[in-house]
Scaffold this motif. Sequence first.
Motif, PDB file in Angstrom:
ATOM      1  N   GLU A 148      -4.549  -2.874   3.362  1.00 33.68           N
ATOM      2  CA  GLU A 148      -3.264  -2.624   4.010  1.00 33.68           C
ATOM      3  C   GLU A 148      -3.164  -3.394   5.333  1.00 33.68           C
ATOM      4  O   GLU A 148      -2.115  -3.968   5.644  1.00 33.68           O
TER       5      GLU A 148
ATOM      6  N   GLU B 241      -0.564  -6.468   6.172  1.00 35.02           N
ATOM      7  CA  GLU B 241       0.301  -6.449   7.347  1.00 35.02           C
ATOM      8  C   GLU B 241       0.086  -7.709   8.186  1.00 35.02           C
ATOM      9  O   GLU B 241       1.050  -8.319   8.683  1.00 35.02           O
TER      10      GLU B 241
ATOM     11  N   ARG C 261       1.776 -10.621   6.445  1.00 32.48           N
ATOM     12  CA  ARG C 261       3.234 -10.591   6.614  1.00 32.48           C
ATOM     13  C   ARG C 261       3.632 -11.115   7.994  1.00 32.48           C
ATOM     14  O   ARG C 261       4.591 -11.892   8.128  1.00 32.48           O
TER      15      ARG C 261
END
Length: 315
Positions: A251, A255, A258
């Motif tokens: 995760e 992130e 992104r």
Amino acid sequence: MESVATSESCVGKFKKADKTRRSWSEREEELLIQALKEASIQGWKSGNGFRPGYLSFLENRMKVALPNTNLRGNPRINSKVHVWKKLYGSLVTILSRSGVGWNDTEKTIEASINIWEALIKADNNARSMRHKRWIYYHDWCEIFGNDRATGEKAEHFTTAVQEVLIMTPEVPNNIGMSVDDLFSVDEGAAESMSQSLTPSSRPTSTANSKGKKRKQVDDDDGAIVEAINNFAIITKDTITDLIKQLATEKEADDEKMRNAQENLLMVMETIHELSEDEKVIVIELLVENPAKLSLFLRLGDSGRLSLARRLLRSS
């Protein structure tokens, strides 16, 4: 120009040179780089490295280019690839630190004295990496890509298993079992071992064996079975924790990716020397290669344009 082969000495444990080690020429290193790129293109690359048989492929490519070479897949080529991959991993780790940059002209790592002191404090091997010229770094990014990350996960898992083998304070590990012992037993041997570890299956040596001796044998068997049962429980808990940790790390990585992609889009808008189609191609290539994406974002304006044009030429 200093050969990257000489940079192998920067790894701490290689400080004492092996007298039997063969020196590589720049020509040989360049040919091996090209052979590794060919191996990647021709499907020898797997999820975290290369598929079995790739060393023979590399050896054949070296023989074609250098008919009289004495380089063989094992141990020379295999050792060279291993060292390069380790150096690449160290470079990626250092370049990921805040305050560290990359000089694409000199092919060197750039950081302030304070940053270097912090890096060396964390890893003493960084001391000898400071003034080296890493002329193959871009090539290693293309060849190894994200291999290093998965490799780290595997090392963490191995460490966890080794720690599990220590057992718990309540159940001492007196059976002398190693990781290799656990994973090298075939089904037949496992069944035999299982039977031998069952207390009731061990026959008495004679009909008149002393009760004390029989009790000691049963106690020993019981301790081994209890140790194995504890190992299974601890292993299950450890694997569960590892899965949770990996999910959390994924995760965080998603992130981070992104954010990097958003920064990439903004940066590409400032490069006016490229057409819109060229920008799209560069963006796609960088998103597919996180290592190069990280490098691109760390470079200055001229360095970004240089890397973008290089990517376009190789696409």
